[in-house]
Write an enzyme that holds these catalytic residues in place. Structure first.
Site, mmCIF file in Angstrom:
data_model
loop_
_atom_site.group_PDB
_atom_site.id
_atom_site.type_symbol
_atom_site.label_atom_id
_atom_site.label_comp_id
_atom_site.label_asym_id
_atom_site.label_seq_id
_atom_site.Cartn_x
_atom_site.Cartn_y
_atom_site.Cartn_z
ATOM 1 N N PRO A 268 -20.549 18.263 62.710
ATOM 2 C CA PRO A 268 -19.471 18.888 63.336
ATOM 3 C C PRO A 268 -18.495 19.473 62.976
ATOM 4 O O PRO A 268 -18.027 18.903 61.858
ATOM 5 C CB PRO A 268 -19.000 17.394 64.411
ATOM 6 N N GLN B 239 -19.935 13.698 68.376
ATOM 7 C CA GLN B 239 -19.196 12.847 67.531
ATOM 8 C C GLN B 239 -17.692 12.655 68.282
ATOM 9 O O GLN B 239 -17.060 13.433 68.993
ATOM 10 C CB GLN B 239 -18.750 13.835 66.212
ATOM 11 N N CYS C 109 -11.955 13.230 58.682
ATOM 12 C CA CYS C 109 -11.031 14.270 58.782
ATOM 13 C C CYS C 109 -9.774 14.179 57.900
ATOM 14 O O CYS C 109 -9.103 13.233 58.120
ATOM 15 C CB CYS C 109 -10.613 14.208 60.378
ATOM 16 N N LYS D 209 -19.207 8.453 59.840
ATOM 17 C CA LYS D 209 -18.931 9.265 58.809
ATOM 18 C C LYS D 209 -17.622 8.974 58.177
ATOM 19 O O LYS D 209 -16.650 8.975 58.880
ATOM 20 C CB LYS D 209 -19.163 10.652 58.952
ATOM 21 N N ASN E 253 -23.010 14.112 52.040
ATOM 22 C CA ASN E 253 -22.634 15.436 52.569
ATOM 23 C C ASN E 253 -21.596 15.985 51.488
ATOM 24 O O ASN E 253 -21.119 15.097 50.681
ATOM 25 C CB ASN E 253 -21.657 15.061 54.008
ATOM 26 N N GLY E 254 -21.531 17.211 51.489
ATOM 27 C CA GLY E 254 -20.572 17.945 50.425
ATOM 28 C C GLY E 254 -21.686 18.657 49.478
ATOM 29 O O GLY E 254 -22.296 18.469 48.612
ATOM 30 N N ASP E 255 -21.312 20.244 49.612
ATOM 31 C CA ASP E 255 -21.706 21.083 48.755
ATOM 32 C C ASP E 255 -23.148 21.470 48.802
ATOM 33 O O ASP E 255 -23.745 21.606 47.853
ATOM 34 C CB ASP E 255 -21.183 20.777 47.160
ATOM 35 N N ARG F 279 -20.242 23.526 55.909
ATOM 36 C CA ARG F 279 -19.791 24.767 55.752
ATOM 37 C C ARG F 279 -21.005 25.591 55.137
ATOM 38 O O ARG F 279 -20.872 26.926 55.438
ATOM 39 C CB ARG F 279 -18.681 24.890 54.537
#
Length: 384
Positions: free
Chosen positions: A30, A84, A115, A157, A219-221, A244
Site C-alpha cells: 500500500p 491495510q 510507516c 508489516k 520488502n525493500g529494494d 516503489r
C-alpha cells in the site's frame, strides 16, 4: 516483444495467506496516494498477486469519514479485496475489523507498523509502535479476534526497528505469530533510514528463521523481477512485497509473474507502449475520480513513466501540468513511439531522502512494556 532470460526460480511452497493462495507470491505494498482502485486495476491487468489498497486509519473507518469510505473502493472482480489498517488503539482496531466483517468490506486485513513518517512516529504510531511490545500484541490480538468469525486473515508489516539501537523486528514477528497473524512482512530498513540506503535483506533471513509457522514476506529494494528472485533465494522468504519499484512501471507485475513461472522476462516497453499504459492509467483514474481530479492525480506519475526516455525538458514539464484528455493525447502524440526502453530507467525510483533521527513522544523509550495507548496518535483521516 523480445525477451531476456532470468535467474533460476527458487523452489518454494505456494504462498498461502489464510484461505487465499497468492500465486505468484507477490504483494503490492500500500502506498498513500498511489494504490487506489485505478492503479491496482492497472497492475492486476499485468499479473496475479495480492494488491493492497491505500492505508486506511481505524478511527476514520469507524467514524465513516467520507474520503475514507471512498478510498475503500474495490473492483467487482478484485479478489481477494485487501485493506491495510493503521491504528494504535486495540479497541478502535477491533471495532474497525468488526465493521469490515459485518459489512463485508474486505477479504484480507494488513496492519501497518512500518510507516516512518515523522507526523506518525512523533505520536508513537507506525514504525515506533512495535517498541511497545505489550501494546503491539494487544492491537494484533484485537484485529485477529475480530476477523476470526469471518475467516479473514490478518497480516502484519513492520520495519527492522526505530534505529540501530532499538531493533524490534524479531520480537514483533514472534508476537504477531503468537497472536494469530496469518503472515508477517519485513521492510529491511529502520525507521531512521526511511527509504535511504540499501535494505538489509539479511534481517529478512533472520526473521524467517525466527518465525516458523506462518509465511514471512520480504520488502525493500525490489526494482526488477531478478531482484525478487534473488531476495527469495538469499533470505528464504515466502514471498515479496513490492512498493516503489512499480511506480510508473505497472508491467513489473508481468515480469514478476514470468520470473516466478520460470519464463523469460520480457524486455522493457517502447515509449509508444508506455504511452498506451499511461493513457490507460488516465482512463481508470478518470472513471474513479472524474476527468479533472483524475488527470491531476496522474501528474505525479508522469516523471516515473517517462524516466530515462529522451523527450526533452519542455515536453516533460507539460506532462506534469496536464489537466484534460485532449492535452494528454496531444502530448502523447508528440512522443517518439519507437524509442526503446532506456537502461537508466531501471533501479530505484520514488522517494528516497536521507536518514534522520526518529521523532518520538517524550519518554517513549523508557518502558517497552508500557501498555498505554499513545496520546493523540489516532489519525482521523486515511492515506497519510
Amino acid at each position: 516483444m523480445p525477451s531476456t532470460t532470468t535467474l533460476p526460480v527458487p523452489v518454494t511452497a505456494p504462498l498461502r495467506i489464510g484461505p487465499h493462495v497468492v500465486d505468484p507470491p507477490v504483494v503490492l505494498a500500500p502506498m498513500a496516494g498511489i494504490t487506489n482502485v485505478a492503479f491496482r486495476r492497472l497492475c492486476r491487468e499485468y499479473g496475479a498477486g495480492l494488491y493492497v489498497c491505500e492505508m486506511i486509519t481505524t478511527r476514520a473507518l469507524v467514524e465513516r469519514h467520507p474520503e475514507t469510505m471512498r478510498m475503500i473502493t474495490f473492483d467487482p472482480d478484485e479478489k481477494p479485496r485487501s485493506m491495510q489498517l493503521y491504528g494504535v488503539d486495540p479497541e478502535t482496531m477491533g471495532r474497525a475489523v468488526q465493521m469490515i466483517v459485518e459489512e463485508d468490506l474486505a477479504d484480507h486485513v494488513d496492519m501497518n507498523f512500518g510507516c516512518p513518517v515523522p507526523k506518525v512516529t512523533r505520536k508513537g504510531g507506525g514504525s515506533a509502535l512495535p517498541y511497545k511490545r505489550r501494546l503491539f500484541a494487544a492491537i494484533v490480538r484485537a484485529a485477529v479476534r475480530a476477523a476470526e468469525p469471518a475467516g479473514i486473515p490478518v497480516t502484519v508489516k513492520f520495519r527492522i526497528g526505530i534505529d540501530d539501537d532499538h531493533v524490534t523486528y524479531l520480537d514483533a514477528g514472534r508476537i504477531a505469530e503468537a497472536e494469530g497473524a496469518a503472515a508477517v512482512a519485513l521492510h529491511g530498513r529502520t525507521a531512521a533510514q526511511r527509504y535511504s540506503g540499501e535494505a538489509d535483506w539479511s534481517a529478512i533471513a533472520r526473521l524467517k528463521e525466527a518465525v516458523t509457522s506462518i509465511p514471512v514476506l520480504g520488502n525493500g529494494d525490489i526494482f526488477s523481477a531478478d531482484d525478487a528472485l534473488r531476495m527469495v533465494r538469499e533470505t528464504g522468504c515466502d514471498g515479496v512485497v513490492v512498493g516503489r519499484g512499480c511506480l510508473g512501471r505497472p508491467w513489473l507485475f508481468r515480469d514478476l509473474q514470468a520470473a516466478f513461472a520460470g519464463l523469460p522476462i520480457p524486455t522493457g516497453p517502447t515509449l509508444g507502449e508506455v504511452a498506451a499504459v499511461l493513457r490507460r492509467h488516465a482512463e481508470l483514474l478518470a472513471a474513479h475520480l472524474g476527468e479533472g481530479k483524475g488527470l491531476r492525480d496522474l501528474r505525479k506519475h508522469m516523471a516515473w513513466y517517462l524516466r530515462g526516455f529522451p523527450i526533452g525538458s519542455q515536453l516533460r514539464q507539460r506532462f506534469g501540468l496536464v489537466s484534460t484528455f485532449d492535452e494528454l493525447d496531444d502530448l502523447l502524440g508528440q512522443l517518439d513511439h519507437d524509442a526503446p526502453f532506456p537502461e537508466d530507467a531501471e533501479g530505484p525510483r520514488g522517494r528516497q531522502g536521507s536518514p534522520a533521527r526518529v521523532v518520538l513522544p517524550e519518554g517513549w523509550l523508557d518502558d517497552p512494556e508500557d501498555l498505554s495507548v499513545p496520546a493523540g496518535a489516532e489519525i482521523d483521516h486515511s492515506g497519510g
